[in-house]
Write an enzyme that holds these catalytic residues in place. Structure first.
Site, PDB file in Angstrom:
ATOM      1  N   ASP A  30     -55.499 -34.585  -8.546  1.00 65.68           N
ATOM      2  CA  ASP A  30     -56.458 -33.658  -7.675  1.00 65.68           C
ATOM      3  C   ASP A  30     -57.904 -34.583  -7.688  1.00 65.68           C
ATOM      4  O   ASP A  30     -58.049 -35.348  -9.025  1.00 65.68           O
ATOM      5  CB  ASP A  30     -56.376 -32.827  -8.373  1.00 65.68           C
ATOM      6  CG  ASP A  30     -57.182 -32.126  -7.767  1.00 65.68           C
ATOM      7  OD1 ASP A  30     -57.068 -30.664  -7.109  1.00 65.68           O
ATOM      8  OD2 ASP A  30     -58.589 -32.345  -7.517  1.00 65.68           O
ATOM      9  N   ILE A  31     -58.586 -35.195  -6.969  1.00 68.73           N
ATOM     10  CA  ILE A  31     -59.461 -35.271  -6.646  1.00 68.73           C
ATOM     11  C   ILE A  31     -60.360 -35.273  -7.786  1.00 68.73           C
ATOM     12  O   ILE A  31     -61.455 -35.543  -8.391  1.00 68.73           O
ATOM     13  CB  ILE A  31     -60.295 -35.826  -5.348  1.00 68.73           C
ATOM     14  CG1 ILE A  31     -61.051 -37.191  -5.454  1.00 68.73           C
ATOM     15  CG2 ILE A  31     -60.793 -34.867  -4.662  1.00 68.73           C
ATOM     16  CD1 ILE A  31     -61.391 -37.607  -3.619  1.00 68.73           C
ATOM     17  N   GLN A  94     -57.931 -20.401  -1.750  1.00 70.34           N
ATOM     18  CA  GLN A  94     -57.708 -21.893  -1.305  1.00 70.34           C
ATOM     19  C   GLN A  94     -58.857 -22.685  -0.380  1.00 70.34           C
ATOM     20  O   GLN A  94     -59.842 -21.739   0.117  1.00 70.34           O
ATOM     21  CB  GLN A  94     -56.438 -21.438  -0.446  1.00 70.34           C
ATOM     22  CG  GLN A  94     -56.138 -22.443   0.548  1.00 70.34           C
ATOM     23  CD  GLN A  94     -55.008 -22.571   0.729  1.00 70.34           C
ATOM     24  OE1 GLN A  94     -54.136 -20.988   1.945  1.00 70.34           O
ATOM     25  NE2 GLN A  94     -54.316 -23.167   2.058  1.00 70.34           N
ATOM     26  N   HIS A 100     -50.042 -26.604  -1.075  1.00 70.14           N
ATOM     27  CA  HIS A 100     -49.824 -26.973  -1.975  1.00 70.14           C
ATOM     28  C   HIS A 100     -50.020 -26.610  -3.660  1.00 70.14           C
ATOM     29  O   HIS A 100     -50.381 -25.398  -3.741  1.00 70.14           O
ATOM     30  CB  HIS A 100     -50.833 -28.176  -2.837  1.00 70.14           C
ATOM     31  CG  HIS A 100     -52.274 -27.660  -2.384  1.00 70.14           C
ATOM     32  ND1 HIS A 100     -53.146 -27.390  -1.386  1.00 70.14           N
ATOM     33  CD2 HIS A 100     -53.574 -27.343  -3.562  1.00 70.14           C
ATOM     34  CE1 HIS A 100     -54.819 -26.943  -1.167  1.00 70.14           C
ATOM     35  NE2 HIS A 100     -54.618 -26.710  -2.427  1.00 70.14           N
ATOM     36  N   LEU A 101     -48.939 -27.498  -4.681  1.00 71.43           N
ATOM     37  CA  LEU A 101     -49.018 -26.770  -5.694  1.00 71.43           C
ATOM     38  C   LEU A 101     -49.661 -27.171  -7.042  1.00 71.43           C
ATOM     39  O   LEU A 101     -49.586 -29.159  -6.522  1.00 71.43           O
ATOM     40  CB  LEU A 101     -47.566 -26.436  -6.354  1.00 71.43           C
ATOM     41  CG  LEU A 101     -47.253 -26.323  -7.056  1.00 71.43           C
ATOM     42  CD1 LEU A 101     -47.087 -25.087  -7.316  1.00 71.43           C
ATOM     43  CD2 LEU A 101     -45.567 -26.508  -7.263  1.00 71.43           C
ATOM     44  N   HIS A 102     -50.372 -26.604  -7.608  1.00 73.80           N
ATOM     45  CA  HIS A 102     -50.885 -27.372  -8.639  1.00 73.80           C
ATOM     46  C   HIS A 102     -50.405 -27.541 -10.180  1.00 73.80           C
ATOM     47  O   HIS A 102     -49.906 -26.112 -10.200  1.00 73.80           O
ATOM     48  CB  HIS A 102     -52.404 -26.400  -8.733  1.00 73.80           C
ATOM     49  CG  HIS A 102     -53.350 -26.686  -7.815  1.00 73.80           C
ATOM     50  ND1 HIS A 102     -54.334 -27.865  -7.839  1.00 73.80           N
ATOM     51  CD2 HIS A 102     -53.984 -25.913  -6.917  1.00 73.80           C
ATOM     52  CE1 HIS A 102     -55.386 -27.188  -6.761  1.00 73.80           C
ATOM     53  NE2 HIS A 102     -54.597 -26.171  -5.972  1.00 73.80           N
TER      54      HIS A 102
END
Ligand code: 5GP
Ligand code: ZN
Length: 140
Positions: A30-31, A94, A100-102
């Site tokens: 993740d950025i 969201q 997407h799954l974190h």
């Protein structure tokens, strides 16, 4: 989808620090990580939310999430626990509308907190739970 950042990453036309990929999904850092080691597991097909995602692909995302979780625990990244998090809809936080799954490594004092509404501590009666369960059962 042309302008979707996760579609672009999946196609290799936007940069990402890739952790894992296969024909169905891609996992990358993740950025803006909640904690160091925060990974996103993203299907290659563009599905905005859970209801657009074929069940089989959803299952695969979870499986890859477990693989990443095991990798985090095996690594020297600080990880005393893990949160999986999936935001479906703006109201559920969201912000990127490609599901997407974190996978978020957790450690004591990492500063990531959950807060609850004022009714959270008032446990509902069994009757109310049964009623909700019945409502939901009939809509599955
Ligand atoms: P959401 O709030 O939709 O569940 O999470 C979106 C996540 O995507 C956020 O944690 C955000 O930091 C991450 N993100 C947004 N844009 C990019 C990007 O271009 N690259 C990467 N690697 N992560 C991104
Ligand atoms: Zn997309």
């Amino acid at each position: 989808m042309e302008n979707c950042i996760f579609c672009k990453i999946s196609k290799g036309i936007a940069p990402a620090s890739i952790v894992y990929e296969d024909e169905i999904c891609i996992a990358f850092m993740d950025i803006q990580p909640v904690t160091p080691g925060h990974v996103l597991v993203v299907p290659r097909i563009h599905a905005e939310g859970l209801s657009d995602l074929p069940e089989k692909i959803g299952g695969h995302l979870f499986k890859v999430g477990q693989k990443i979780a095991a990798g985090l625990k095996n690594s020297d990244i600080r990880c005393e626990g893990i949160n999986f998090f999936l935001a479906d809809g703006a109201v559920a936080f969201q912000t990127v509308f490609h599901v997407h799954l974190h996978v978020i490594p957790r450690f004591s004092g990492d500063g990531f907190l959950l807060s609850f509404g004022p009714d959270y501590r008032n446990l509902p009666e069994r009757e109310a739970l049964d009623k909700l369960a019945m409502t939901l059962r009939s809509s599955l």
